[in-house]
Design an enzyme around this catalytic site. Structure first.
Site, mmCIF file in Angstrom:
data_model
loop_
_atom_site.group_PDB
_atom_site.id
_atom_site.type_symbol
_atom_site.label_atom_id
_atom_site.label_comp_id
_atom_site.label_asym_id
_atom_site.label_seq_id
_atom_site.Cartn_x
_atom_site.Cartn_y
_atom_site.Cartn_z
ATOM 1 N N PRO A 167 48.476 82.128 24.112
ATOM 2 C CG PRO A 167 50.141 82.977 25.523
ATOM 3 C CD PRO A 167 49.544 83.111 24.164
ATOM 4 C CG ASP A 170 48.983 58.655 15.388
ATOM 5 O OD1 ASP A 170 49.774 57.757 15.081
ATOM 6 O OD2 ASP A 170 48.714 59.634 14.668
ATOM 7 C CD GLU A 211 56.185 92.877 24.901
ATOM 8 O OE1 GLU A 211 56.083 93.573 23.870
ATOM 9 O OE2 GLU A 211 57.087 93.011 25.731
ATOM 10 N NE ARG A 241 51.208 62.729 12.528
ATOM 11 C CZ ARG A 241 50.441 61.763 13.032
ATOM 12 N NH1 ARG A 241 49.233 62.060 13.497
ATOM 13 N NH2 ARG A 241 50.845 60.523 13.069
HETATM 14 CL CL1 6GU Z 1 49.719 79.561 20.826
HETATM 15 N N1 6GU Z 1 51.491 81.260 21.783
HETATM 16 C C1 6GU Z 1 52.364 81.667 22.707
HETATM 17 N N2 6GU Z 1 53.007 82.820 22.549
HETATM 18 N N3 6GU Z 1 52.638 80.968 23.799
HETATM 19 C C2 6GU Z 1 51.988 79.828 23.934
HETATM 20 C C3 6GU Z 1 51.074 79.347 23.015
HETATM 21 C C4 6GU Z 1 50.834 80.101 21.939
HETATM 22 N N4 6GU Z 1 50.593 78.171 23.436
HETATM 23 C C5 6GU Z 1 51.203 77.955 24.579
HETATM 24 N N5 6GU Z 1 52.043 78.934 24.897
#
Ligand code: 6GU
Length: 254
Positions: free
Chosen positions: A92, A172, A119, A157
């Site tokens: 994230p 798209d 974590e 794709r």
């Molecule tokens: Cl790539 N990993 C995790 N654990 N949570 C996320 C993410 C990735 N992308 C958005 N939320």
């Protein structure tokens, strides 16, 4: 394209990678997908892959040794003359995934995807072996596996030949920085709801113009952030501004 996916949950990938776009790309010999269990690269009796963070704090982190060993093993047969293989960490904290990034990744012959752990991962992995950190959106997943599948799908794709010519990725949503126009199939009237007249008219110039306008309106309403980056003619910007003044486009805020 060869994908090598490193994860604590290889079974998570079995059905997805044997279905839909992934299976299609494999059947055509255009992509291969390998999964590796990071736990297989431990050497202790209990196959420990995580440990407490130095300095304290909640949760456990993935240890660096099995990850380095796994990635080095996956990349061991490469010749020095070959182009470097991107090593993607799903996290994230990463750069937001996007269609332009999918196109960039699709240029490579191989990709390694390391599935993050919610974590966290020892930072030496990020710093010394990962080349790309990617997030798929502003929310927290419990692991990087779904993100790895999202990235692999979006890239697969785009590989030449995976989609047929009449379903190519060119039209798209997002490929031109705009959302897609609404589409309809038969019947021309369903439960009293008619398909827009113009689509039945056979006038292709008018249909193309209508679709462009619909794309612009939908993008302006839903994703004004995209519109500021898209390439619109001065005339398009002007007519769009005028159309957005019309009452049917004045939605109350959510
Ligand atoms: Cl790539 N990993 C995790 N654990 N949570 C996320 C993410 C990735 N992308 C958005 N939320």
């Amino acid at each position: 394209m060869r994908f090598d996916i490193l994860t604590l949950f290889p079974q998570f990938f079995e059905t997805p990678l044997s279905s839909a776009i992934f299976q299609r790309a494999r059947d055509k010999g255009l992509a291969s997908f390998n999964t590796y269990n990071i736990r297989d690269y431990t050497h202790d009796k209990h196959n420990v892959v995580d440990d407490y963070p130095f300095g304290g704090g909640a949760g456990m982190l993935l240890k660096p040794e099995p990850i380095f060993e796994a990635i080095e093993d996956v990349l061991k047969d490469r010749h020095l003359c070959e182009e470097p293989v991107p090593v993607i960490l799903t996290t994230p904290q990463g750069r937001p995934f996007s269609q332009p990034l999918a196109y960039q990744l699709a240029e490579h012959k191989r990709l390694v995807i390391l599935c993050g752990h919610y974590e966290g991962v020892d930072d030496r992995v990020r710093e010394h072996i990962v080349t790309h950190e990617i997030s798929i959106g502003d929310y927290v997943l419990s692991g990087g596996e779904l993100a790895a599948l999202v990235i692999a799908d979006a890239v697969t794709r785009l590989l030449p030949g995976v989609l047929g010519s009449d379903e190519s990725a060119a039209g798209d949503s997002h490929s031109e920085g705009l959302l897609e126009y609404p589409q309809f199939t038969r019947p021309a009237e369903f439960r009293g709801w008619a398909v827009p007249e113009i689509l039945l008219s056979g006038n292709h110039a008018k249909i193309t113009a209508w679709r462009r306008e619909q794309s612009l309106l939908k993008t302006a309403e839903r994703r004004p952030d995209l519109l500021s980056k898209a390439s619109l003619t001065a005339k398009e910007r002007k007519t769009l501004a005028a159309r957005l003044e019309e009452p049917e486009h004045n939605y109350p805020d959510e």
